[in-house]
Design a protein around this motif. Structure first.
Motif, mmCIF file in Angstrom:
data_model
loop_
_atom_site.group_PDB
_atom_site.id
_atom_site.type_symbol
_atom_site.label_atom_id
_atom_site.label_comp_id
_atom_site.label_asym_id
_atom_site.label_seq_id
_atom_site.Cartn_x
_atom_site.Cartn_y
_atom_site.Cartn_z
ATOM 1 N N GLY A 55 0.787 -1.226 0.000
ATOM 2 C CA GLY A 55 0.000 0.000 0.000
ATOM 3 C C GLY A 55 0.814 1.269 0.000
ATOM 4 N N THR A 56 2.157 1.164 0.055
ATOM 5 C CA THR A 56 2.968 2.384 0.077
ATOM 6 C C THR A 56 3.221 2.945 -1.321
ATOM 7 N N GLY A 57 2.804 2.231 -2.355
ATOM 8 C CA GLY A 57 2.915 2.778 -3.704
ATOM 9 C C GLY A 57 4.187 2.414 -4.435
ATOM 10 N N LYS A 58 4.754 1.233 -4.153
ATOM 11 C CA LYS A 58 6.011 0.838 -4.796
ATOM 12 C C LYS A 58 5.833 0.664 -6.300
ATOM 13 N N THR A 59 4.758 -0.005 -6.700
ATOM 14 C CA THR A 59 4.523 -0.248 -8.122
ATOM 15 C C THR A 59 4.369 1.059 -8.878
ATOM 16 N N ARG A 60 3.522 1.939 -8.364
ATOM 17 C CA ARG A 60 3.270 3.199 -9.069
ATOM 18 C C ARG A 60 4.534 4.051 -9.154
ATOM 19 N N LEU A 61 5.312 4.055 -8.076
ATOM 20 C CA LEU A 61 6.563 4.820 -8.090
ATOM 21 C C LEU A 61 7.540 4.224 -9.107
ATOM 22 N N SER A 62 7.611 2.900 -9.182
ATOM 23 C CA SER A 62 8.472 2.255 -10.176
ATOM 24 C C SER A 62 8.123 2.722 -11.582
ATOM 25 N N LEU A 63 6.837 2.793 -11.873
ATOM 26 C CA LEU A 63 6.398 3.207 -13.200
ATOM 27 C C LEU A 63 6.727 4.667 -13.470
ATOM 28 N N GLU A 64 6.588 5.519 -12.449
ATOM 29 C CA GLU A 64 6.919 6.930 -12.626
ATOM 30 C C GLU A 64 8.418 7.106 -12.875
ATOM 31 N N VAL A 65 9.231 6.370 -12.134
ATOM 32 C CA VAL A 65 10.676 6.429 -12.344
ATOM 33 C C VAL A 65 11.011 5.934 -13.744
ATOM 34 N N ALA A 66 10.383 4.836 -14.141
ATOM 35 C CA ALA A 66 10.643 4.273 -15.472
ATOM 36 C C ALA A 66 10.315 5.277 -16.565
ATOM 37 N N GLY A 67 9.194 5.981 -16.416
ATOM 38 C CA GLY A 67 8.835 6.997 -17.401
ATOM 39 C C GLY A 67 9.827 8.138 -17.445
ATOM 40 N N ALA A 68 10.390 8.458 -16.272
ATOM 41 C CA ALA A 68 11.340 9.569 -16.201
ATOM 42 C C ALA A 68 12.682 9.241 -16.844
ATOM 43 N N VAL A 69 13.069 7.965 -16.814
ATOM 44 C CA VAL A 69 14.418 7.601 -17.289
ATOM 45 C C VAL A 69 14.400 6.819 -18.589
ATOM 46 N N GLN A 70 13.247 6.612 -19.217
ATOM 47 C CA GLN A 70 13.186 5.697 -20.352
ATOM 48 C C GLN A 70 14.059 6.147 -21.524
ATOM 49 N N ASP A 71 14.307 7.447 -21.642
ATOM 50 C CA ASP A 71 15.165 7.913 -22.734
ATOM 51 C C ASP A 71 16.615 7.472 -22.560
ATOM 52 N N ASP A 72 16.971 7.046 -21.353
ATOM 53 C CA ASP A 72 18.354 6.616 -21.098
ATOM 54 C C ASP A 72 18.618 5.185 -21.555
ATOM 55 N N TYR A 73 17.597 4.487 -22.055
ATOM 56 C CA TYR A 73 17.735 3.061 -22.391
ATOM 57 C C TYR A 73 17.325 2.834 -23.850
ATOM 58 N N PRO A 74 18.293 2.789 -24.747
ATOM 59 C CA PRO A 74 17.987 2.626 -26.174
ATOM 60 C C PRO A 74 17.183 1.376 -26.481
ATOM 61 N N ASP A 75 17.342 0.324 -25.669
ATOM 62 C CA ASP A 75 16.630 -0.929 -25.930
ATOM 63 C C ASP A 75 15.393 -1.102 -25.067
ATOM 64 N N GLY A 76 14.963 -0.021 -24.441
ATOM 65 C CA GLY A 76 13.656 -0.038 -23.820
ATOM 66 C C GLY A 76 13.624 -0.204 -22.317
ATOM 67 N N VAL A 77 12.441 0.043 -21.785
ATOM 68 C CA VAL A 77 12.112 -0.122 -20.370
ATOM 69 C C VAL A 77 10.932 -1.086 -20.319
ATOM 70 N N TRP A 78 11.118 -2.198 -19.583
ATOM 71 C CA TRP A 78 10.148 -3.294 -19.679
ATOM 72 C C TRP A 78 9.653 -3.711 -18.295
ATOM 73 N N LEU A 79 8.338 -3.690 -18.168
ATOM 74 C CA LEU A 79 7.681 -4.039 -16.902
ATOM 75 C C LEU A 79 7.265 -5.498 -16.911
ATOM 76 N N VAL A 80 7.690 -6.229 -15.873
ATOM 77 C CA VAL A 80 7.289 -7.625 -15.695
ATOM 78 C C VAL A 80 6.534 -7.714 -14.366
ATOM 79 N N GLU A 81 5.241 -7.984 -14.421
ATOM 80 C CA GLU A 81 4.403 -8.040 -13.216
ATOM 81 C C GLU A 81 4.376 -9.480 -12.688
ATOM 82 N N LEU A 82 4.868 -9.661 -11.457
ATOM 83 C CA LEU A 82 4.984 -11.004 -10.892
ATOM 84 C C LEU A 82 3.876 -11.342 -9.899
ATOM 85 N N ALA A 83 3.030 -10.365 -9.545
ATOM 86 C CA ALA A 83 2.053 -10.574 -8.472
ATOM 87 C C ALA A 83 1.132 -11.761 -8.746
ATOM 88 N N SER A 84 0.777 -11.941 -10.004
ATOM 89 C CA SER A 84 -0.192 -13.000 -10.320
ATOM 90 C C SER A 84 0.449 -14.370 -10.481
#
Length: 817
Positions: free
Chosen positions: A154-183
Motif C-alpha cells: 500500500g505504500t505505492g512501490k509499483t506506481r513509483l516504479s512506473l513513474e521512475v521508469a517513465g522519467a528515465v526511459q530515454d536513457d535506455y535505447p533498448d527499452g524499459v520493460w515491466l514484468v508483473e509477478l504478483a499474479s
C-alpha cells in the motif's frame, strides 16, 4: 533528448563512439551509457575546440526542461568512469571541455533518432507527491545496476516504479520493460514471464534463461520486476543471472523485502509526509496557511482521489482538521488514503474520520478491476502476512500489544517462552523488519508498527486467543521497568530515566489498562504497585492529569479497598497530585486517609511522607497553624529515620511556611541547609527546586545581584533532565525577577509562557509561590497599558516550552552585562 543526430564515428585509443547506434565501445565491448550521458558526450566532442558552459550544456542536452546542475555533474561523473578522469576537463567558473585527441572520424550521414521502446501502462490517475523519491531513484540508476524499492503493502512501490521508469526511459535505447509477478504462483514461471515481455523465444533443449542471457548481452535496457516478495528466491536468481550476462542491463525491483543480491541497493519507501495540524492551529487558519496545508503530500493525494469520487470536493478551514486526522491515523499509507478518499462520494470527511476504528471494514471495493490485494486495506496486509513463517506470524501478532513501539529487550520478553529463546525472537524480529511489517529506528534502537498494521496484528492475536498471554508478559516487563525507574528518578541519572520513560509512556498506560480490564486475581495489588512506581515520573514530567487518572482508577479497582501499605501509598499519590493541581481540599482528604492507614498498620515512614504535602495542603486552605504543626512533625519524623532526602524535603516545606509568614531570613537558612544535603545526594531536580526557592527569597529582599547565577544553574539543570514541572517554576521566578528589574514586557512575556505551560501540565502554583508571583505580576500590569501587557503575554504564550527556556537563559546571561 537531442534531435535527429548527425551520424559520425569517433575513435580515440581503445574507445569508439558510434553515434548512429548511440553506443560506446571500450576495447571492442559495448559499455552501458545512458541517453543523457551519451548526448552530453557527443555535445562536448562536437564543441571540442572550446570550453562549453554549464548553462549551454543544460540547454543542449536537456532542451525545454528545467533541471538541477547536479544532474549535469552526475552525467560527467559517469563519463569519466568510462573514458578516464582526463577525458573531460573542468574549467572552474566556466564549464567543461573534451580533451582527448580524436584519431578517426567517419563521414557524416543523417539518421532519424530511434524511439525508446517500453510496455509501461498509461496511468489512469494522476501521480501525487514523491518528487524527491523519483529524483533519488533516478540518480541511483545512474550508478547502480540493481535497485529494489522496499516497503509494506500500500505504500505505492509499483506506481513509483512506473513513474521512475517513465522519467528515465530515454536513457535506455533498448527499452524499459515491466514484468508483473504478483499474479504468478510458481517460481519457475519467473523467467518465462520475463521472456514473454521481452519477446524472447527459448531454444529447444535449452532453458529459457539461456535465451534471456543471449538477448541482454549487448543491449541497454531497464527491466522492472514488480512485486517480487512471494517469489523472492526466483526473482533474485534471475536478476543476478541477467546482470552478469549483460553490462547494459539494469533492474528496478519492488518487493516487501530486498532481493539479497550482491551489488543491490535497497531503497526503503516510507509513508507519505503527514500534515501537522491541530484544532487550535486550524482555528486561526488564513488563506496562505490553508494553501500550504493542501500542498502536503498525504493531503494532496486525499484531495485528488476525493475529487475523483466527488468532483466538487474542497478542503476548507471547517474540514481541514478531519482531513488531517484521516491522513495521520492512516499513517500516510497511499492505498489507505485512496480507499478513504473514495468514500467521500457517500460520507463527509468528519464521518470518515469518526469511523477509522473500523478501517478494515470501511475501506473496501474502491476499484473492482484492481488486483484483490489492492481493493481492500486488509487484503494488502494479508498479502504480506501470508508470506511469514508460523514463528514470524506469532511474533508479529504478539508485538501488537506494544503501544508506541518497543525495545529489543521488551520484544524478547513478550515473544520468548519455554519453546522460544531470545535469539529466536531476534531472528524473527529481523525478518519482520526485512519484510516491511515492522520498522526500526536505528538512532533510538526501537521497533514500531504503523497504527494500521498494529490494528490488523491485534485482531489476529485476538482471533488466535493469545492476547492475554502476550499482555501478561507485557505487563510483567513494564512493571519491572517502572519499579527499576522509581529510585532513579531522583538521583544523578534522573534525566536519562525521564527520557526512557517518555518513550515508554504509552506502554505504561497500556499495561495499566490491561490490569484494570483483565479481572486478574491480584490485579488490585499489581495496579497499585504500578502507579506507585510511576508517580514521580508523572509529577516531574508535568503530566499530572494522566497520573491522577491512573491513580484514581487503581484505587477504585475491586480489591484495592483493603487497608494496607499499598492503599496508603495510592492515597498518598492521589493527594500529592491533587495538591500540585491546586485542589487543596481533595488533597487533604486523600492525605489524611493515607496517614490514618499508615498509623493503623504502624508504618511511620509512610506517616512522615504524608505529613509533608498534608501540611502544604493546610497552608493552601489558609490554616497556617495546622500547616506549621504538620510540617514541623514531618521534619521531626524525618530526623528519626535519618534520611537526608526526607530531611531536606521537610526543611524545604517548613522554609516555605517561614516565607509566607514573613520570616525570610529563617526561610533562607533552612533552604540552604536542605540544599547542602541535596548536593551531597546529587538530587538534581530537588537542587533546582531549592535554588528557585532561594531566588524568590532574594528577589523579595531586593538582593537581585545574587539571583542570576542561581537561576542560570536551576535552568541548566532542568534543561539537562527535561523536568517540565520545574521548568514552569523557572519561567515564573524569571517573570518575578524581570519585574523586580523593571523589565516589564519581558516579565509579561515570561509570565505568558508559564501560564501556557500550566495549562499543558495541569500544575498550579502552590500558595507560597503564588504569594511571590502575584504582586510582581500586579506591578507589571500597573506599569504597562492593558494592550501592551496582553500583547507581551500572548507572545510568551505562543513561544512553546523549549523556546521560552532558551529566551530565559539568554536573558539571564545578558542581564548583568
Amino acid at each position: 533528448m537531442r534531435g535527429a543526430p548527425v551520424s559520425q564515428n569517433y575513435r580515440f585509443g581503445s574507445i569508439e563512439i558510434r553515434t548512429a547506434e548511440r553506443r560506446v565501445f571500450v576495447e571492442g565491448q559495448a559499455v552501458a551509457v545512458g541517453a543523457r550521458a551519451f548526448d552530453l558526450l557527443v555535445t562536448l566532442i562536437d564543441h571540442r575546440d572550446r570550453v562549453v558552459s554549464k548553462d549551454e550544456l543544460l540547454t543542449l542536452v536537456w532542451p525545454g526542461l528545467v533541471v538541477e546542475e547536479n544532474n549535469l555533474q552526475v552525467q560527467v561523473s559517469t563519463l569519466r568512469k568510462i573514458l578516464g578522469n582526463h577525458a573531460l576537463a573542468t574549467i572552474p567558473g566556466r564549464g567543461y571541455r573534451f580533451t582527448l585527441p580524436v584519431e578517426d572520424e567517419s563521414a557524416a550521414i543523417t539518421t532519424p533518432a530511434s524511439r525508446a521502446k517500453h510496455n509501461l501502462p498509461a496511468a489512469l490517475t494522476s501521480f501525487v507527491g514523491r518528487e524527491g523519491e523519483i529524483r533519488d531513484i533516478s540518480a541511483l540508476l545512474a550508478t547502480t545496476r540493481l535497485v529494489t524499492l522496499t516497503g509494506m503493502g500500500g505504500t505505492g512501490k509499483t506506481r513509483l516504479s512506473l513513474e521512475v521508469a517513465g522519467a528515465v526511459q530515454d536513457d535506455y535505447p533498448d527499452g524499459v520493460w515491466l514484468v508483473e509477478l504478483a499474479s504468478l504462483g510458481v517460481a519457475r514461471l519467473v523467467p518465462e514471464a520475463v521472456a514473454a515481455v521481452l519477446g524472447v523465444k527459448e531454444q529447444a533443449g535449452h532453458p529459457v534463461t539461456d535465451a534471456l542471457e543471449k538477448f541482454v548481452k549487448d543491449r541497454q535496457l531497464l527491466l522492472i520486476l514488480d512485486n517480487c516478495e512471494h517469489l523472492l528466491e526466483a526473482a533474485a536468481a534471475l536478476a543476478k543471472q541477467l546482470l552478469r550476462a549483460g553490462r547494459g542491463i539494469q533492474v528496478l525491483a519492488s518487493s516487501r523485502e530486498r532481493l539479497h543480491v550482491m551489488g543491490e541497493t535497497a531503497y526503503p519507501l516510507f509513508s507519505l509526509a503527514l500534515p501537522n495540524l491541530t484544532p487550535v492551529l486550524a482555528a486561526t487558519f488564513d488563506a496562505d496557511q490553508l494553501a500550504a496545508f493542501i500542498q502536503n503530500d498525504a493531503v494532496c493525494l486525499f484531495i485528488d482521489r476525493a475529487r475523483a469520487a466527488q468532483p466538487g470536493f474542497e478542503v476548507t478551514r471547517a474540514n481541514a482538521v478531519a482531513v488531517a486526522d484521516i491522513c495521520r491515523r492512516l499513517d500516510g499509507i497511499p492505498l489507505a488514503i485512496e480507499l478513504a478518499a473514495a468514500r467521500v462520494s457517500a460520507m463527509s470527511v468528519e464521518q470518515i474520520a469518526a469511523r477509522l476504528e473500523d478501517r478494515f471494514c470501511l475501506f473496501t471495493g474502491a476499484d473492482k478491476t484492481a488486483q484483490l490485494r489492492q481493493q481492500t486495506l486488509r487484503a494488502s496486509i494479508d498479502w504480506s502476512v501470508d508470506l511469514l513463517s508460523p514463528a514470524e506470524r506469532r511474533l508479529f501478532q504478539q508485538l501488537a500489544v506494544f503501544a508506541g513501539g518497543c525495545t529489543l529487550a521488551a520484544a524478547e520478553a513478550v515473544g520468548a517462552n519455554d519453546d522460544k529463546s531470545a535469539n529466536a525472537v531476534l531472528n524473527d524480529l529481523i525478518q519482520l523488519v526485512e519484510k516491511s511489517l515492522l520498522m526500526m529506528d536505528v538512532s533510538g534502537g526501537r521497533y514500531r508498527m504503523l497504527a494500521t498494521v498494529r490494528q490488523y496484528a491485534l485482531e489476529q492475536l485476538q482471533q488466535a486467543d493469545a492476547e492475554n498471554q502476550a499482555r501478561s508478559r507485557h505487563l510483567e516487563f513494564y512493571l519491572a521497568l517502572a519499579e527499576q525507574a522509581r529510585p532513579e528518578l531522583s538521583g544523578p541519572d534522573q534525566g536519562s530515566w525521564l527520557a526512557r520513560l517518555d518513550l515508554e509512556r504509552e506502554n505504561m498506560l497500556a499495561a495499566h489498562s490491561y490490569v484494570q480490564a483483565a479481572g486478574m486475581r491480584d490485579g488490585a495489588a499489581i495496579g497499585l504497585r504500578l502507579v506507585w512506581a510511576l508517580k514521580p515520573y508523572w509529577i516531574t514530567s508535568g503530566q499530572l492529569m494522566l497520573g491522577q487518572q491512573m491513580t484514581l482508577e487503581a484505587l477504585a479497582h475491586p480489591g484495592a479497598e483493603e487497608r494496607n501499605v499499598a492503599r496508603s501509598r495510592g492515597l498518598f499519590e492521589a493527594g500529592q497530585i491533587y495538591f500540585f493541581m491546586g485542589d487543596y481540599g481533595r488533597a487533604q482528604t486523600y492525605l489524611q486517609e493515607s496517614r490514618t492507614i499508615a498509623h493503623e498498620i504502624g508504618d511511620k515512614q509512610m506517616q512522615a511522607m504524608a505529613l509533608q504535602p498534608l501540611g502544604m495542603a493546610f497552608l493552601g486552605c489558609g490554616d497556617v497553624a495546622a500547616a506549621r504543626v504538620h510540617l514541623q512533625d514531618a521534619l521531626d519524623l524525618a530526623g528519626e529515620f535519618g534520611s537526608k532526602r526526607e530531611i531536606s524535603a521537610a526543611m524545604n516545606l517548613l522554609a516555605h511556611l517561614y516565607r509566607v509568614s514573613g520570616e525570610p531570613h529563617s526561610a533562607e537558612k533552612l533552604y540552604r541547609q536542605g540544599l547542602a544535603l541535596l548536593r551531597e545526594l546529587q538530587e538534581h531536580e530537588n537542587v533546582a527546586i531549592i535554588l528557585l526557592n532561594i531566588s524568590m527569597v532574594l528577589i523579595d529582599r531586593q538582593s537581585g545581584e545574587q539571583v542570576t547565577p542561581l537561576l542560570i544553574e536551576a535552568a541548566s539543570i532542568i534543561n539537562q533532565i527535561g523536568a517540565k514541572r520545574i521548568g514552569q517554576s523557572v519561567l515564573e521566578v524569571s517573570a518575578g525577577y524581570a519585574a523586580s528589574c523593571h523589565e516589564w514586557e519581558t516579565a509579561a512575556r515570561f509570565f505568558g509562557a508559564a501560564e501556557a505551560l500550566a495549562l499543558e501540565t495541569g500544575l498550579q502554583r502552590d500558595p507560597v509561590d503564588e504569594a511571590f508571583l502575584a504582586p510582581h505580576v500586579a506591578r507589571v500590569k500597573a506599569a504597562l497599558t492593558d494592550a501592551v501587557f496582553t500583547v507581551a503575554e500572548n507572545e510568551g504564550y505562543e513561544l512553546g516550552y523549549e523556546q521560552a527556556m532558551c529566551e530565559v537563559h539568554e536573558w539571564l546571561v545578558n542581564i548583568d552585562s
